[in-house]
Design an enzyme around this catalytic site. Structure first.
Site, PDB file in Angstrom:
ATOM      1  N   SER A  28       0.848  -1.200   0.000  1.00 37.74           N
ATOM      2  CA  SER A  28       0.000   0.000   0.000  1.00 37.74           C
ATOM      3  C   SER A  28       0.877   1.242   0.000  1.00 37.74           C
ATOM      4  O   SER A  28       1.965   1.255   0.599  1.00 37.74           O
ATOM      5  CB  SER A  28      -0.904   0.019   1.229  1.00 37.74           C
ATOM      6  OG  SER A  28      -1.602   1.256   1.327  1.00 37.74           O
ATOM      7  N   TYR A  82      -1.923   0.532  10.174  1.00 34.54           N
ATOM      8  CA  TYR A  82      -2.005  -0.192   8.904  1.00 34.54           C
ATOM      9  C   TYR A  82      -0.781   0.114   8.039  1.00 34.54           C
ATOM     10  O   TYR A  82      -0.160  -0.785   7.467  1.00 34.54           O
ATOM     11  CB  TYR A  82      -3.288   0.220   8.182  1.00 34.54           C
ATOM     12  CG  TYR A  82      -3.399  -0.255   6.752  1.00 34.54           C
ATOM     13  CD1 TYR A  82      -3.776  -1.562   6.458  1.00 34.54           C
ATOM     14  CD2 TYR A  82      -3.157   0.618   5.683  1.00 34.54           C
ATOM     15  CE1 TYR A  82      -3.891  -1.989   5.149  1.00 34.54           C
ATOM     16  CE2 TYR A  82      -3.274   0.195   4.382  1.00 34.54           C
ATOM     17  CZ  TYR A  82      -3.642  -1.107   4.106  1.00 34.54           C
ATOM     18  OH  TYR A  82      -3.751  -1.524   2.804  1.00 34.54           O
TER      19      TYR A  82
END
Length: 247
Positions: free
Chosen positions: A139, A152
């Site tokens: 990501s 995250y």
């Protein structure tokens, strides 16, 4: 000969779109994930689309006691492996992770610890056979810690470094290891976010980039490409200025 592909976390919208590209080429697929009914439905669709074979492996990838043994079992069932896509993950809730240790542990475990163990298991097999490709979905959140999603983001950053290390280790063996870093994707995982605008991509757009990454390119791929430059700017912003933002 048709490629043999294992998808770890095959029920996601992006993973399913990648599978459709392989199916159109007659690939043999093994779909791994927690929900057998969902995987069975995806498998049926892929067979119609031209897949040579589609197998389903129902397991919890995060809590699997031995990813290495489980991956060996998958390879044996499929009769070999050429490409592996690690596609599972959980976005989590940043505010909840800050207040709830169990939630923070889950986000970190799913996105880094268990994902890393699966990558290591895959790398061992591919290195032994001297061919193949591992593609892991990371990501852009891992490129710089931001208050909105740093739990995250830190897990995805760790996974990216691990895959880069694997790419270095495997570079002389004929094996590819790639981390693909998507930006915003319009999927069920992001349903709670406001959507729209040029920064949002469809699962099929990102799937096309992932599919291509298994065959060529460097060990780090941004999806779409413009995120490389957006994150370069974000990384270069001095901390005194960055800390005044609410990113």
């Amino acid at each position: 000969m048709s490629e043999r592909v294992i998808i770890l976390g095959a029920a996601s919208a992006v993973a399913e779109a990648v599978c459709r590209r392989y199916a159109a080429k007659g690939a043999h697929l093994l779909l791994a994930g927690r929900n057998p009914s969902t995987l069975d439905a995806i498998a049926a669709d892929l067979r119609v689309r031209g897949a040579g074979q589609v197998l389903v492996e129902s397991l919890d990838l995060d809590t699997e006691a031995s990813p290495s043994a489980a991956f060996d079992r998958m390879v044996a069932r499929l009769g070999g492996v050429d490409h592996v896509l690690l596609a599972y993950g959980v976005l989590g809730d940043q505010a909840l992770a800050e207040a709830d240790e169990a939630h923070a542990r889950s986000v970190l475990s799913v996105n880094f610890l268990s994902a890393s163990l699966w990558c290591l298991a895959v790398a061992r097999v591919l290195e032994e056979q001297g061919r193949g490709a591992l593609v892991a979905i990371g990501s852009v959140a891992g490129d710089r810690g931001r208050q909105s999603n740093y739990v995250y983001g830190s897990a995805k950053a760790g996974l990216a470094v691990l895959v880069q290390g694997l790419a270095h280790r495997l570079s002389r063996s004929g094996v590819r290891a790639v981390v693909v870093k998507p930006g915003f994707i319009d999927t069920p995982m992001t349903n709670h976010l406001p959507k729209g605008g040029p920064l949002w991509a469809s699962p099929d757009t990102v799937a096309g980039i992932i599919y291509k990454a298994a065959y060529s390119g460097g060990p780090i791929v941004y999806a779409p490409w413009f995120w490389r430059f957006i994150l370069l700017i974000i990384r270069l912003v001095p901390a005194p200025i960055f800390h005044k933002t609410k990113l």
